[in-house]
Design a protein around this motif. Structure first.
Motif, PDB file in Angstrom:
ATOM      1  N   GLY A 158      62.964  23.570  17.408  1.00 54.21           N
ATOM      2  CA  GLY A 158      62.174  24.153  16.308  1.00 54.21           C
ATOM      3  C   GLY A 158      61.723  23.067  15.505  1.00 54.21           C
ATOM      4  O   GLY A 158      60.988  23.444  14.685  1.00 54.21           O
ATOM      5  N   THR A 159      61.415  21.864  16.172  1.00 52.64           N
ATOM      6  CA  THR A 159      60.814  20.827  15.384  1.00 52.64           C
ATOM      7  C   THR A 159      59.304  20.999  15.507  1.00 52.64           C
ATOM      8  O   THR A 159      58.782  21.623  16.341  1.00 52.64           O
ATOM      9  CB  THR A 159      61.175  19.326  15.763  1.00 52.64           C
ATOM     10  N   ALA A 160      58.572  20.287  14.401  1.00 53.63           N
ATOM     11  CA  ALA A 160      57.095  20.632  14.480  1.00 53.63           C
ATOM     12  C   ALA A 160      56.590  19.898  15.647  1.00 53.63           C
ATOM     13  O   ALA A 160      55.468  20.248  16.436  1.00 53.63           O
ATOM     14  CB  ALA A 160      56.526  19.715  13.410  1.00 53.63           C
ATOM     15  N   TYR A 161      56.876  18.537  16.040  1.00 47.77           N
ATOM     16  CA  TYR A 161      56.541  17.604  17.055  1.00 47.77           C
ATOM     17  C   TYR A 161      57.244  17.571  18.366  1.00 47.77           C
ATOM     18  O   TYR A 161      58.452  18.032  17.970  1.00 47.77           O
ATOM     19  CB  TYR A 161      55.870  16.389  16.670  1.00 47.77           C
ATOM     20  N   THR A 162      56.775  17.168  19.299  1.00 46.20           N
ATOM     21  CA  THR A 162      57.925  16.988  20.530  1.00 46.20           C
ATOM     22  C   THR A 162      58.693  15.835  20.483  1.00 46.20           C
ATOM     23  O   THR A 162      59.808  15.802  20.884  1.00 46.20           O
ATOM     24  CB  THR A 162      57.016  16.732  21.871  1.00 46.20           C
ATOM     25  N   ASP A 166      58.179  14.314  11.869  1.00 46.99           N
ATOM     26  CA  ASP A 166      57.347  13.349  11.386  1.00 46.99           C
ATOM     27  C   ASP A 166      56.259  13.249  12.329  1.00 46.99           C
ATOM     28  O   ASP A 166      56.518  12.815  13.654  1.00 46.99           O
ATOM     29  CB  ASP A 166      58.170  12.061  11.083  1.00 46.99           C
ATOM     30  N   ALA A 167      54.804  13.184  11.830  1.00 46.08           N
ATOM     31  CA  ALA A 167      53.695  12.930  12.732  1.00 46.08           C
ATOM     32  C   ALA A 167      53.608  11.688  13.195  1.00 46.08           C
ATOM     33  O   ALA A 167      53.315  11.103  14.467  1.00 46.08           O
ATOM     34  CB  ALA A 167      52.582  13.196  12.010  1.00 46.08           C
ATOM     35  N   ARG A 168      54.074  10.645  12.473  1.00 43.99           N
ATOM     36  CA  ARG A 168      54.295   9.063  12.949  1.00 43.99           C
ATOM     37  C   ARG A 168      55.574   8.532  12.369  1.00 43.99           C
ATOM     38  O   ARG A 168      55.771   7.874  11.279  1.00 43.99           O
ATOM     39  CB  ARG A 168      53.007   8.420  12.213  1.00 43.99           C
ATOM     40  N   PRO A 169      56.482   8.787  13.041  1.00 44.69           N
ATOM     41  CA  PRO A 169      57.682   8.341  12.764  1.00 44.69           C
ATOM     42  C   PRO A 169      57.765   6.609  12.789  1.00 44.69           C
ATOM     43  O   PRO A 169      57.202   5.970  13.914  1.00 44.69           O
ATOM     44  CB  PRO A 169      58.863   8.523  13.962  1.00 44.69           C
ATOM     45  N   MET A 174      52.286   8.330  18.109  1.00 40.21           N
ATOM     46  CA  MET A 174      53.059   8.725  19.440  1.00 40.21           C
ATOM     47  C   MET A 174      52.331   9.677  20.354  1.00 40.21           C
ATOM     48  O   MET A 174      52.849   9.971  21.472  1.00 40.21           O
ATOM     49  CB  MET A 174      54.131   9.820  18.603  1.00 40.21           C
ATOM     50  N   ALA A 175      51.245   9.752  20.032  1.00 49.23           N
ATOM     51  CA  ALA A 175      50.146  10.789  21.091  1.00 49.23           C
ATOM     52  C   ALA A 175      48.652  10.332  21.234  1.00 49.23           C
ATOM     53  O   ALA A 175      48.438   9.649  20.051  1.00 49.23           O
ATOM     54  CB  ALA A 175      50.349  12.070  21.041  1.00 49.23           C
ATOM     55  N   ASN A 176      47.962  10.545  22.138  1.00 48.24           N
ATOM     56  CA  ASN A 176      46.649  10.284  22.392  1.00 48.24           C
ATOM     57  C   ASN A 176      46.027  11.401  21.675  1.00 48.24           C
ATOM     58  O   ASN A 176      45.609  12.501  22.065  1.00 48.24           O
ATOM     59  CB  ASN A 176      46.177  10.060  23.760  1.00 48.24           C
ATOM     60  N   THR A 177      45.723  11.263  20.459  1.00 46.20           N
ATOM     61  CA  THR A 177      44.957  12.334  19.449  1.00 46.20           C
ATOM     62  C   THR A 177      43.528  11.540  18.779  1.00 46.20           C
ATOM     63  O   THR A 177      43.894  10.321  19.010  1.00 46.20           O
ATOM     64  CB  THR A 177      45.798  12.884  18.492  1.00 46.20           C
ATOM     65  N   TRP A 178      42.867  12.371  17.893  1.00 46.58           N
ATOM     66  CA  TRP A 178      41.567  11.420  17.610  1.00 46.58           C
ATOM     67  C   TRP A 178      42.211  10.786  16.515  1.00 46.58           C
ATOM     68  O   TRP A 178      42.932  11.032  15.359  1.00 46.58           O
ATOM     69  CB  TRP A 178      40.973  12.704  16.790  1.00 46.58           C
ATOM     70  N   ASP A 179      41.468   9.484  16.225  1.00 43.75           N
ATOM     71  CA  ASP A 179      41.872   8.583  15.474  1.00 43.75           C
ATOM     72  C   ASP A 179      41.146   8.680  14.088  1.00 43.75           C
ATOM     73  O   ASP A 179      39.780   8.505  14.235  1.00 43.75           O
ATOM     74  CB  ASP A 179      41.827   7.035  15.819  1.00 43.75           C
ATOM     75  N   SER A 201      50.805   6.486  28.752  1.00 40.97           N
ATOM     76  CA  SER A 201      50.580   5.390  27.704  1.00 40.97           C
ATOM     77  C   SER A 201      51.298   5.558  26.434  1.00 40.97           C
ATOM     78  O   SER A 201      51.259   4.691  25.794  1.00 40.97           O
ATOM     79  CB  SER A 201      49.064   5.509  27.497  1.00 40.97           C
ATOM     80  N   PHE A 202      51.710   6.803  26.181  1.00 39.75           N
ATOM     81  CA  PHE A 202      52.503   7.246  24.785  1.00 39.75           C
ATOM     82  C   PHE A 202      53.971   7.475  25.023  1.00 39.75           C
ATOM     83  O   PHE A 202      54.347   7.545  26.313  1.00 39.75           O
ATOM     84  CB  PHE A 202      51.713   7.889  24.017  1.00 39.75           C
ATOM     85  N   PRO A 203      54.866   7.144  24.116  1.00 44.99           N
ATOM     86  CA  PRO A 203      56.342   7.648  24.599  1.00 44.99           C
ATOM     87  C   PRO A 203      56.781   8.809  24.912  1.00 44.99           C
ATOM     88  O   PRO A 203      55.915  10.011  24.839  1.00 44.99           O
ATOM     89  CB  PRO A 203      57.104   7.266  23.043  1.00 44.99           C
ATOM     90  N   ALA A 204      57.567   8.925  25.770  1.00 46.02           N
ATOM     91  CA  ALA A 204      58.094  10.280  26.782  1.00 46.02           C
ATOM     92  C   ALA A 204      58.788  10.946  25.330  1.00 46.02           C
ATOM     93  O   ALA A 204      59.275  10.300  24.509  1.00 46.02           O
ATOM     94  CB  ALA A 204      58.914   9.809  27.811  1.00 46.02           C
ATOM     95  N   ASN A 205      59.089  12.148  25.670  1.00 45.80           N
ATOM     96  CA  ASN A 205      59.813  13.160  24.651  1.00 45.80           C
ATOM     97  C   ASN A 205      61.257  12.729  25.474  1.00 45.80           C
ATOM     98  O   ASN A 205      61.644  12.057  26.278  1.00 45.80           O
ATOM     99  CB  ASN A 205      59.327  14.516  24.902  1.00 45.80           C
ATOM    100  N   GLY A 206      62.146  13.677  24.940  1.00 46.86           N
ATOM    101  CA  GLY A 206      63.584  13.681  25.173  1.00 46.86           C
ATOM    102  C   GLY A 206      63.950  13.919  26.485  1.00 46.86           C
ATOM    103  O   GLY A 206      65.045  13.559  26.924  1.00 46.86           O
TER     104      GLY A 206
END
Length: 315
Positions: A158-162, A166-169, A174-179, A201-206
């Motif tokens: 149920g969390t917002a992100y994988t 928090d979008a940026r802990p 955490m992901a390749n999105t638009w800068d 290139s970015f962190p894996a999920n759980g």
């Protein structure tokens, strides 16, 4: 490399973001394995080299399928993201998407471009049947929407992100999105990638899965529905291994002349900007015509053991 997942119950969808993600509901999926990364250009090239497969973007279109299309569009090609020269009305995405003859997985930005320096990037410009062909070649399938979302959540229900709420802990990207806020014309360059990034290139999920948010949207094998079912289930009787809608219902009502089915794509891409498309979340979903590849759509494969495979693959 594939990651084995045990299956189980989870909360699918979101009531807090876009209407097509609602309502939230409990779902159960059986055990399956899923690729740790999206299929890369190198992997897809090996498939093409062995089989001689020709993707949809590389084939001559049938004029009968596109009765109103101008003649210059009736040639092999695909949809390519092209940054605008300045701020634009974000309601009209045609301003930053261009049909480019000659664009394909081999030439992701147009006929003069190449994947030679992008072999570890996700393959793009693949239509749904192209993804299915590759999956069949490796003895796999495309995920259902429920399987994909279960995997993307990485054990966080149920969390917002994988990775959590928090979008940026800790301020970490955490992901390749638009800068930056200036989509679709100016990127801040924070991530170092204007378009796709090498997988992982970015962190894996759980669950140890990479790029379940951003980089490229990913095909699923479920027909598009405008919302989740209102009576999808409760914790006591959650549906097992649910599937999407049907072909007829997936057609785009805004384009009745084109009776092309649309499948669900998941995960968002490098073009997801917080100011425009906050869809690099596990609940996010979009429709994609099955005959249309784009420069920000790829896929990964799943494998299912025993009876679960038969239920999901032939539903």
């Amino acid at each position: 490399m594939a990651v084995d997942l045990p299956g189980g119950m989870f909360t699918m969808g979101s009531d807090a973001h876009y209407p097509e993600e609602a309502p939230t509901h409990r779902v159960r999926v059986d055990a399956f394995s899923i690729d740790a990364t999206t299929v890369t250009n190198a992997e897809f090239a090996a498939f093409v080299a062995e089989t001689g497969y020709v993707t949809v973007a590389e084939r001559d279109p049938d004029p009968a399928d596109f009765p109103d299309a101008p003649a210059e569009s009736l040639q092999p090609g695909s949809m390519v993201f092209v940054p605008t020269r300045g701020p634009v009305d974000l309601r009209h995405l045609s301003q930053w998407w261009r049909w480019k003859p000659g664009a394909s997985w081999r030439h992701p930005r147009g006929p003069t471009s190449s994947v030679d320096q992008l072999l570890e990037h996700p393959v793009v410009h693949v239509a749904h049947e192209d993804a299915l062909a590759y999956a069949s070649w490796v003895g796999a399938s495309l995920p259902t929407e429920a399987e994909w979302e279960y995997a993307a959540r990485g054990g966080l229900d149920g969390t917002a992100y994988t990775w959590g709420e928090d979008a940026r802990p800790g301020g970490r990207l955490m992901a390749n999105t638009w800068d930056g806020p200036d989509f679709p014309w100016r990127s801040s360059g924070e991530s170092g990638f204007l378009r796709t990034a090498p997988v992982g290139s970015f962190p894996a999920n759980g669950y140890g899965l990479f790029d379940m948010a951003g980089n490229v949207w990913e095909w699923t094998d479920d027909w598009w529905t405008s919302r989740h079912p209102e009576d999808a289930g409760s914790p006591c009787c959650a549906p097992e291994n649910p599937r999407g809608g049907d072909l007829q219902a997936s057609y785009d009502p805004a384009q009745p002349q084109f009776r092309v089915g649309r499948k669900v794509i998941k995960g968002g891409s490098h073009l997801c900007a917080d100011t425009y498309c906050l869809r690099y979340r596990p609940a996010a979903r979009r429709p994609q015509p099955i005959d249309t590849g784009m420069s920000h759509v790829g896929f990964r494969c799943v494998r299912r053991p025993g009876p679960a495979a038969r239920r999901a693959d032939h539903a």
